[in-house]
Motif scaffolding. Structure first.
Motif, PDB file in Angstrom:
ATOM      1  N   PHE A 131      -0.153  15.495  -0.435  1.00 39.57           N
ATOM      2  CA  PHE A 131       1.145  16.050  -0.025  1.00 39.57           C
ATOM      3  C   PHE A 131       2.261  15.012  -0.027  1.00 39.57           C
ATOM      4  O   PHE A 131       3.442  15.365   0.026  1.00 39.57           O
ATOM      5  CB  PHE A 131       1.069  16.711   1.360  1.00 39.57           C
ATOM      6  N   GLY A 132       1.910  13.716  -0.086  1.00 44.02           N
ATOM      7  CA  GLY A 132       2.943  12.692  -0.057  1.00 44.02           C
ATOM      8  C   GLY A 132       2.506  11.429  -0.757  1.00 44.02           C
ATOM      9  O   GLY A 132       1.307  11.106  -0.803  1.00 44.02           O
ATOM     10  N   VAL A 133       3.486  10.715  -1.328  1.00 42.80           N
ATOM     11  CA  VAL A 133       3.239   9.446  -2.015  1.00 42.80           C
ATOM     12  C   VAL A 133       4.280   8.445  -1.550  1.00 42.80           C
ATOM     13  O   VAL A 133       5.482   8.713  -1.639  1.00 42.80           O
ATOM     14  CB  VAL A 133       3.323   9.599  -3.548  1.00 42.80           C
ATOM     15  N   SER A 134       3.828   7.303  -1.046  1.00 46.82           N
ATOM     16  CA  SER A 134       4.778   6.295  -0.561  1.00 46.82           C
ATOM     17  C   SER A 134       4.821   5.093  -1.482  1.00 46.82           C
ATOM     18  O   SER A 134       3.904   4.853  -2.280  1.00 46.82           O
ATOM     19  CB  SER A 134       4.421   5.833   0.856  1.00 46.82           C
ATOM     20  N   ALA A 135       5.869   4.313  -1.312  1.00 49.28           N
ATOM     21  CA  ALA A 135       5.969   3.030  -2.007  1.00 49.28           C
ATOM     22  C   ALA A 135       5.062   2.010  -1.345  1.00 49.28           C
ATOM     23  O   ALA A 135       4.705   2.114  -0.168  1.00 49.28           O
ATOM     24  CB  ALA A 135       7.415   2.539  -1.967  1.00 49.28           C
ATOM     25  N   THR A 136       4.688   1.002  -2.107  1.00 53.16           N
ATOM     26  CA  THR A 136       4.158  -0.227  -1.549  1.00 53.16           C
ATOM     27  C   THR A 136       5.292  -1.245  -1.598  1.00 53.16           C
ATOM     28  O   THR A 136       6.444  -0.896  -1.890  1.00 53.16           O
ATOM     29  CB  THR A 136       2.923  -0.721  -2.320  1.00 53.16           C
ATOM     30  N   SER A 137       5.017  -2.482  -1.302  1.00 50.66           N
ATOM     31  CA  SER A 137       6.056  -3.508  -1.386  1.00 50.66           C
ATOM     32  C   SER A 137       5.416  -4.856  -1.652  1.00 50.66           C
ATOM     33  O   SER A 137       4.234  -5.069  -1.404  1.00 50.66           O
ATOM     34  CB  SER A 137       6.894  -3.549  -0.094  1.00 50.66           C
ATOM     35  N   ARG A 138       6.210  -5.757  -2.181  1.00 52.92           N
ATOM     36  CA  ARG A 138       5.769  -7.115  -2.470  1.00 52.92           C
ATOM     37  C   ARG A 138       6.764  -8.100  -1.864  1.00 52.92           C
ATOM     38  O   ARG A 138       7.949  -7.824  -1.839  1.00 52.92           O
ATOM     39  CB  ARG A 138       5.688  -7.339  -3.999  1.00 52.92           C
ATOM     40  N   PRO A 139       6.289  -9.216  -1.294  1.00 49.21           N
ATOM     41  CA  PRO A 139       4.934  -9.731  -1.467  1.00 49.21           C
ATOM     42  C   PRO A 139       3.854  -9.025  -0.649  1.00 49.21           C
ATOM     43  O   PRO A 139       2.668  -9.299  -0.852  1.00 49.21           O
ATOM     44  CB  PRO A 139       5.058 -11.191  -1.020  1.00 49.21           C
ATOM     45  N   HIS A 140       4.210  -8.132   0.264  1.00 47.42           N
ATOM     46  CA  HIS A 140       3.171  -7.417   0.998  1.00 47.42           C
ATOM     47  C   HIS A 140       3.714  -6.104   1.547  1.00 47.42           C
ATOM     48  O   HIS A 140       4.910  -5.932   1.770  1.00 47.42           O
ATOM     49  CB  HIS A 140       2.606  -8.275   2.146  1.00 47.42           C
ATOM     50  N   TYR A 141       2.801  -5.161   1.745  1.00 47.30           N
ATOM     51  CA  TYR A 141       3.088  -3.916   2.466  1.00 47.30           C
ATOM     52  C   TYR A 141       3.479  -4.294   3.890  1.00 47.30           C
ATOM     53  O   TYR A 141       2.900  -5.209   4.477  1.00 47.30           O
ATOM     54  CB  TYR A 141       1.833  -3.044   2.452  1.00 47.30           C
ATOM     55  N   TYR A 142       4.452  -3.590   4.474  1.00 43.21           N
ATOM     56  CA  TYR A 142       4.929  -4.039   5.787  1.00 43.21           C
ATOM     57  C   TYR A 142       4.865  -2.996   6.897  1.00 43.21           C
ATOM     58  O   TYR A 142       4.807  -3.338   8.083  1.00 43.21           O
ATOM     59  CB  TYR A 142       6.370  -4.546   5.674  1.00 43.21           C
ATOM     60  N   ASP A 143       4.845  -1.708   6.584  1.00 38.96           N
ATOM     61  CA  ASP A 143       5.132  -0.665   7.569  1.00 38.96           C
ATOM     62  C   ASP A 143       3.873  -0.187   8.303  1.00 38.96           C
ATOM     63  O   ASP A 143       3.427   0.937   8.120  1.00 38.96           O
ATOM     64  CB  ASP A 143       5.823   0.509   6.861  1.00 38.96           C
ATOM     65  N   LEU A 144       3.324  -1.030   9.166  1.00 41.58           N
ATOM     66  CA  LEU A 144       2.101  -0.665   9.875  1.00 41.58           C
ATOM     67  C   LEU A 144       2.315   0.494  10.843  1.00 41.58           C
ATOM     68  O   LEU A 144       1.410   1.314  11.045  1.00 41.58           O
ATOM     69  CB  LEU A 144       1.552  -1.869  10.643  1.00 41.58           C
ATOM     70  N   LEU A 145       3.485   0.580  11.470  1.00 34.79           N
ATOM     71  CA  LEU A 145       3.705   1.622  12.474  1.00 34.79           C
ATOM     72  C   LEU A 145       3.513   3.021  11.904  1.00 34.79           C
ATOM     73  O   LEU A 145       3.074   3.928  12.615  1.00 34.79           O
ATOM     74  CB  LEU A 145       5.116   1.504  13.060  1.00 34.79           C
ATOM     75  N   ALA A 146       3.847   3.215  10.635  1.00 33.34           N
ATOM     76  CA  ALA A 146       3.744   4.545  10.017  1.00 33.34           C
ATOM     77  C   ALA A 146       2.387   4.794   9.379  1.00 33.34           C
ATOM     78  O   ALA A 146       2.122   5.908   8.926  1.00 33.34           O
ATOM     79  CB  ALA A 146       4.835   4.715   8.960  1.00 33.34           C
TER      80      ALA A 146
END
Length: 290
Positions: A131-146
Motif C-alpha cells: 500500500f505504500g513505498v517510501s524513500a531511503t536516504s544516503r549516507p543512511h536511512y534516518y527516520d526511525l520514529l516512523a
C-alpha cells in the motif's frame, strides 16, 4: 481531468528548499503529468508563506492555512493535526489521482529524485499486498520514529532520548548505541518490507490512503506510525523502503563523531534559549500593553 499525483506537504521556515520542491512539480508537468499539490503553512518567519502565496495565486499549488497548529504545544500531535488537515482538503477536492505523495519540503528535498525514479517507485504500488513505498536516504536511512516491522519499533524512542540528556556524554552514547546502528541496518541496496516507514517521502495507493487517519487519542507518537499502522490493519498489506528512491540524509539527522555532535547540540540549546527569551519578552510586552 484525473491527476496523476497529488502531493501533500507541510511547510514551515523552509524558503531555501521550496524552489527544489517547485522544480519537482514543474519537471513532472513538463513530462505531461497532471499534478496537484496541497501545502500547509503555519508561522514561518523566513518568507516561506510569501513564496507559497505567489505559487497559490498562479495556480501551481493550493495553499492550506494551518494556524490552528500553533495552539498545540506537543510537536507530534501538532504534526498529526496538520497532516490530517491536508488529507481532509484532498478528500474534499474529490480528486482520484493515480497515487498520493506525502513529503517533507525542508532540507530532505534539497535534491529531489528524478521523475523516472519517482515513477518507478510509484509502479511498485501496483504489486499485490503493497500500500505504500517510501524513500531511503544516503549516507543512511534516518527516520526511525516512523519505522516499524515485525521485529523493530521505535515508538518510545523520544522518551528514551529525553532520559539520556543528563549530560552530553550520555546523550552521545545513546545515539551510538540506540540510534546509529538501527539507521545503518535500514540502509540497504535491497527492498525492505515493513509495516510503517516515511523517511521524508512516501507514495501511497490512493484507495489505501483514504482509509487512514493521523489522529489517535492517548500518548503522542509519530503521526506516520499512527497512519501506517491503521492502513496495514485495514488493508492487510505492507510497505516497502525503495533502495532506488534515494534522498540525501538531512544534516540534522546525520551520524557524527563526538565533537561535531556536541557542537550541534550546543547550537540547538542556544537557539532554544533565544527563542524562549523572545517569546517571554513578547508575552511581557503584550501584558504591559493590556
Amino acid at each position: 481531468m484525473r491527476p496523476d499525483v497529488v502531493f501533500l506537504s507541510l511547510a514551515r521556515n523552509c524558503a531555501a528548499t521550496i524552489p527544489s520542491f517547485l522544480g519537482l512539480l514543474a519537471a513532472l508537468r513538463a513530462e505531461g503529468l497532471t499534478v496537484v499539490a496541497f501545502v500547509g503553512e503555519n508561522g514561518s518567519r523566513d518568507g516561506t508563506r510569501e513564496l507559497l502565496q505567489r505559487e497559490d495565486a498562479n495556480g501551481r499549488i493550493v495553499l492550506v492555512p494551518t494556524p490552528f497548529m500553533a495552539e498545540e504545544p506537543d510537536r507530534l500531535k501538532r504534526m498529526a493535526l496538520g497532516r490530517e488537515r491536508l488529507k481532509n482538503e484532498f478528500e474534499a477536492a474529490g480528486l482520484e489521482p493515480r497515487f498520493v505523495c506525502v513529503l517533507d519540503i525542508d532540507n530532505v528535498i534539497a535534491s529531489p529524485p528524478s521523475i523516472a525514479v519517482l515513477l518507478a517507485a510509484a509502479a511498485k504500488l501496483e504489486r499485490p499486498g503493497i500500500f505504500g513505498v517510501s524513500a531511503t536516504s544516503r549516507p543512511h536511512y534516518y527516520d526511525l520514529l516512523a519505522f516499524q516491522d515485525d521485529l523493530r519499533s521505535f515508538e518510545t524512542l523520544l522518551e528514551e532520548l529525553a532520559g539520556s540528556r543528563s549530560n552530553i556524554f550520555a546523550y552521545y552514547r545513546f545515539f551510538c548505541s540506540r540510534i546509529y546502528p538501527h539507521q545503518q541496518a535500514l540502509t540497504d541496496d535491497r527492498e525492505i518490507e515493513c509495516a510503517s516507514t516515511f523517511n521524508g517521502l512516501c507514495l501511497y495507493r490512493t484507495d489505501a490512503y483514504r482509509l487512514g487517519s493521523y489522529l489517535q487519542p492517548g500518548p503522542s507518537i509519530c503521526e506516520h506510525l499512527v497512519f501506517n499502522r491503521r492502513l496495514a490493519e485495514r488493508t492487510g498489506a505492507r510497505m516497502l523502503i525503495d533502495p532506488g528512491l534515494i534522498l540525501n540524509t538531512p544534516i540534522d539527522h546525520s551520524q557524527q563523531s563526538f565533537l561535531p555532535f556536541a557542537w550541534r547540540r550546543l547550537r540547538k540549546l542556544v537557539a532554544l534559549s533565544l527563542l524562549q527569551t523572545h517569546l517571554s519578552l513578547k508575552t511581557l510586552g503584550s501584558s504591559s500593553a493590556g
